[in-house]
Design a protein around this motif. Structure first.
Motif, PDB file in Angstrom:
ATOM      1  N   LEU A  95       0.844  -1.180  -0.010  1.00 51.10           N
ATOM      2  CA  LEU A  95      -0.022   0.075   0.002  1.00 51.10           C
ATOM      3  C   LEU A  95       0.823   1.091  -0.075  1.00 51.10           C
ATOM      4  O   LEU A  95       0.510   2.217  -0.514  1.00 51.10           O
ATOM      5  N   SER A  96       1.971   1.321   0.570  1.00 50.10           N
ATOM      6  CA  SER A  96       2.842   2.225   0.704  1.00 50.10           C
ATOM      7  C   SER A  96       3.859   2.368  -0.642  1.00 50.10           C
ATOM      8  O   SER A  96       4.552   3.371  -0.713  1.00 50.10           O
ATOM      9  N   GLY A  97       3.651   1.677  -1.645  1.00 51.25           N
ATOM     10  CA  GLY A  97       4.315   1.659  -2.830  1.00 51.25           C
ATOM     11  C   GLY A  97       4.165   2.463  -3.723  1.00 51.25           C
ATOM     12  O   GLY A  97       4.664   3.016  -4.878  1.00 51.25           O
ATOM     13  N   GLY A  98       2.746   3.026  -3.525  1.00 56.25           N
ATOM     14  CA  GLY A  98       2.250   4.094  -4.579  1.00 56.25           C
ATOM     15  C   GLY A  98       1.549   3.514  -5.826  1.00 56.25           C
ATOM     16  O   GLY A  98       1.568   2.388  -6.289  1.00 56.25           O
ATOM     17  N   THR A  99       1.041   4.312  -6.705  1.00 58.53           N
ATOM     18  CA  THR A  99       0.058   3.973  -7.629  1.00 58.53           C
ATOM     19  C   THR A  99       0.945   3.659  -8.911  1.00 58.53           C
ATOM     20  O   THR A  99       0.522   2.870  -9.726  1.00 58.53           O
ATOM     21  N   ASP A 100       1.975   4.316  -8.987  1.00 56.10           N
ATOM     22  CA  ASP A 100       3.231   4.184 -10.192  1.00 56.10           C
ATOM     23  C   ASP A 100       3.334   2.916 -10.449  1.00 56.10           C
ATOM     24  O   ASP A 100       3.424   2.495 -11.573  1.00 56.10           O
ATOM     25  N   THR A 101       3.795   2.351  -9.256  1.00 55.17           N
ATOM     26  CA  THR A 101       4.313   0.811  -9.524  1.00 55.17           C
ATOM     27  C   THR A 101       3.002  -0.062  -9.920  1.00 55.17           C
ATOM     28  O   THR A 101       3.172  -0.798 -10.737  1.00 55.17           O
ATOM     29  N   VAL A 102       1.925   0.239  -9.221  1.00 50.09           N
ATOM     30  CA  VAL A 102       0.622  -0.761  -9.560  1.00 50.09           C
ATOM     31  C   VAL A 102       0.333  -0.369 -10.977  1.00 50.09           C
ATOM     32  O   VAL A 102       0.105  -1.300 -11.486  1.00 50.09           O
ATOM     33  N   ARG A 103       0.368   0.758 -11.506  1.00 47.30           N
ATOM     34  CA  ARG A 103      -0.165   0.953 -12.990  1.00 47.30           C
ATOM     35  C   ARG A 103       1.080   0.704 -13.736  1.00 47.30           C
ATOM     36  O   ARG A 103       0.666  -0.244 -14.892  1.00 47.30           O
ATOM     37  N   HIS A 104       2.171   0.511 -13.497  1.00 47.36           N
ATOM     38  CA  HIS A 104       3.314  -0.295 -14.088  1.00 47.36           C
ATOM     39  C   HIS A 104       3.301  -1.849 -14.357  1.00 47.36           C
ATOM     40  O   HIS A 104       3.260  -2.388 -15.360  1.00 47.36           O
ATOM     41  N   LEU A 105       2.698  -2.332 -13.284  1.00 47.36           N
ATOM     42  CA  LEU A 105       2.596  -3.848 -13.096  1.00 47.36           C
ATOM     43  C   LEU A 105       1.415  -4.300 -13.712  1.00 47.36           C
ATOM     44  O   LEU A 105       1.446  -5.179 -14.714  1.00 47.36           O
ATOM     45  N   VAL A 106       0.260  -3.498 -13.790  1.00 49.68           N
ATOM     46  CA  VAL A 106      -0.811  -3.930 -14.493  1.00 49.68           C
ATOM     47  C   VAL A 106      -0.719  -3.583 -16.139  1.00 49.68           C
ATOM     48  O   VAL A 106      -1.139  -4.601 -16.891  1.00 49.68           O
ATOM     49  N   SER A 107       0.193  -2.510 -16.513  1.00 48.60           N
ATOM     50  CA  SER A 107       0.289  -2.459 -18.034  1.00 48.60           C
ATOM     51  C   SER A 107       1.619  -3.401 -18.394  1.00 48.60           C
ATOM     52  O   SER A 107       1.556  -3.473 -19.776  1.00 48.60           O
ATOM     53  N   THR A 108       2.123  -3.882 -17.689  1.00 45.91           N
ATOM     54  CA  THR A 108       3.290  -4.757 -18.198  1.00 45.91           C
ATOM     55  C   THR A 108       3.104  -6.262 -17.791  1.00 45.91           C
ATOM     56  O   THR A 108       2.826  -7.258 -18.786  1.00 45.91           O
ATOM     57  N   VAL A 109       3.104  -6.834 -16.570  1.00 41.89           N
ATOM     58  CA  VAL A 109       3.439  -8.135 -16.116  1.00 41.89           C
ATOM     59  C   VAL A 109       2.176  -8.713 -15.562  1.00 41.89           C
ATOM     60  O   VAL A 109       2.161  -9.986 -15.591  1.00 41.89           O
TER      61      VAL A 109
END
Length: 539
Positions: free
Chosen positions: A27-41
């Protein structure tokens, strides 16, 4: 008594810490990492993991239930032998089978080499199934995980009365139809529990899928942590995997709770086994022999051949160091885990209530959490603590403490305890059921306190169960790979790590040597399980 409660609750908190830490870190990782994961792997990891889970679930169901039905409800030559040896593949880690079958089925292996010599075909003039694939990984996992389904299905079939089955036969159903209409539905909860156990082991597997290049959540966590140095990404992938694992754990617990069969005709005779003859008996021998041959016998032969042709010296100081490290970790982890299980189980017996039941429930959750998730969940908070302590000591006393906990053996032992607490606690509580409450009352009337009762009454009676728990945890730690890879101290390699490293470098002959030692260790608890299977067979 207060000390026992404190230790039991501390064990429960330790088992819950990885899950809490993964949640906070994700939860503290931020949404940028989540969006990157969703769009890539994320989509690829999800789809691949889902396909692997479905294949393993169907395969373990077919092999485990079919074998359990044949050895329990029919009679054919060698049935007594097969009902025991069908458990043997449980001693093998799936990644060891992956190394063995890659050695003979890959392009330079003996199978394809012989095929080219017999046909005269060139390297690209024929098609051969690729063992390093999703299907290959599924087959490896099915071969080592079907015993979970086999053991539970066989126990369920043994408990069934023959009344309902014979009634179905009398109403015109064939033996095959009666199996699907009567026996299989009655055994459904136990079978579902076995399949869910196999599925949880599948999503936790790292060695097999990593070696075969199959991109699942388990490999994604390791890649994010070590290759990309993305701690937030690793934590968020771990949270996804943790959510699925906990859902499966809840389903398995519900199925285990429903695994009861109330026979209104308790005195009804058990179903007479069906005598097979001719082609039917031959088919039964073949069907029961295939999983044993490909899951245990052939891999041992292949590994021995590979090991004898390699340059690895098991008696060299380097290899003795691997053995010493593995045995030390496994031994310490087994002792710590069993002691923790005794504290949690005895606390629940002395003070039955919500607190003790909750502690036992939380302590069991680790078996559903993959080793990679536990590793991330423990590394994140303790690394933060070590860094904060080091910064404070530098600022206050100009002294660097370094990493006191992170990268230590004790943090790795804690990870093993979390992962395998359920196995130790299950064995302890199974033996504790034999200790009648009157024994506790008699001990108290003779002046013994709780700890004296535990030491002088419970532990002597529970010695066989505790020995079984020690062996099971010992061997599970020997086979554990992802947590060991992530958390081991610097230059502190084990047999599992050495096998993985050599296989990753395509030195499969060398990987066979540590793999054989791991398998040999794994046979110890499996032999105990085989003895129990032999005692519990129907006459």
């Amino acid at each position: 008594m207060r000390g026992l409660a404190t230790v039991a609750l501390l064990v429960a908190v330790t088992c819950a810490l990885p899950m809490i830490a993964v949640l906070i870190a994700a939860l503290s990782g931020g949404t940028d990492t989540v969006r990157h994961l969703v769009s890539t792997v994320l989509g690829a990891y999800t789809w691949t993991t889902f396909k692997l889970v479905v294949l393993v679930a169907l395969g373990t169901f077919a092999v485990g239930v079919g074998a359990a039905w044949l050895v329990t409800m029919t009679r054919f030559p060698g049935v007594r032998f097969f009902e025991i040896v069908l458990v043997l593949p449980l001693a093998f880690p799936a990644y060891v089978l992956a190394y063995a079958y890659t050695y003979i089925l890959d392009h330079p292996g003996i199978v394809q080499t012989t095929l080219r010599e017999m046909t005269g075909w060139g390297p690209r003039e024929y098609w051969f199934p690729d063992v390093r694939s999703l299907g290959g990984a599924a087959i490896m996992l099915i071969l080592v995980l079907y015993p979970y389904v086999y053991l539970l299905a066989r126990a369920a079939f043994l408990q069934q009365s023959g009344t309902t089955f014979l009634a179905a036969r009398a109403l015109g159903s064939s033996a095959f139809a009666a199996f699907f209409k009567v026996s299989l539905p009655l055994a459904r909860p136990a079978i579902a529990g076995g399949v869910l156990l196999a599925v949880m082991e599948t999503i936790a597997d790292f060695g097999t899928v990593a070696y075969f290049g199959v991109q699942t959540f388990a490999t994604g966590i390791y890649t994010s942590w070590f290759s990309l140095y993305d701690r937030a990404g690793a934590a968020q992938l771990a949270l996804c995997l943790l959510s699925v694992a906990l859902l499966l754990a809840m389903l398995e617990r519900v199925q285990r709770g429903k695994a009861k069969y109330h026979d209104p005709a308790r005195r009804a005779p058990s179903m007479p086994p069906i005598e097979l003859g001719g082609w039917s008996s031959l088919a039964a021998v073949v069907l029961c022999g295939i999983p044993v041959a490909f899951g245990a016998v052939l891999p041992i032969v292949i590994l021995l051949t590979m090991g004898l042709g390699s340059e690895q010296d098991l008696l060299s100081p380097r290899y003795l160091g691997f053995v010493r490290n593995s045995v030390t970790l496994a031994g310490v982890a087994a002792v710590v885990t069993v002691i923790a299980a005794i504290c949690v189980g005895f606390f629940r017996r002395l003070q039955p209530g919500r607190l003790s039941r909750g502690a036992a429930y939380v302590a069991r959750l680790g078996y559903a959490v993959p080793g990679g998730v536990i590793a991330v969940g423990l590394m994140v908070p303790f690394a933060a603590f070590d860094n904060a302590l080091d910064a404070w000591m530098r600022a206050t006393f100009d002294v660097s403490t370094g990493l006191l906990i992170t990268g230590s053996i004790w943090l790795l032992v804690a990870a093993y305890m979390v992962r395998f607490m359920a196995a130790a606690l299950g064995a302890y509580e199974g033996g504790q059921a034999m200790v009648h409450a009157n024994m506790d009352a008699a001990a108290r009337s003779l002046g013994e306190g709780p700890m004296g009762t535990l030491r002088r009454v419970h532990l002597p009676i529970l010695a066989p169960s505790l020995l079984t728990a020690l062996l099971i945890v010992f061997v599970d730690v020997m086979k554990e790979l992802p947590a060991t890879l992530i958390m081991r101290p610097f230059n502190y390699d084990t047999l599992a790590v050495q096998a993985y490293r050599l296989a990753s470098d395509e030195r499969l002959g060398g990987a066979a040597v540590p793999s054989l030692v791991i398998v040999a260790m794994g046979l110890l608890p499996v032999i105990l399980i085989c003895r129990q299977v032999g005692r519990g067979r129907r006459v």
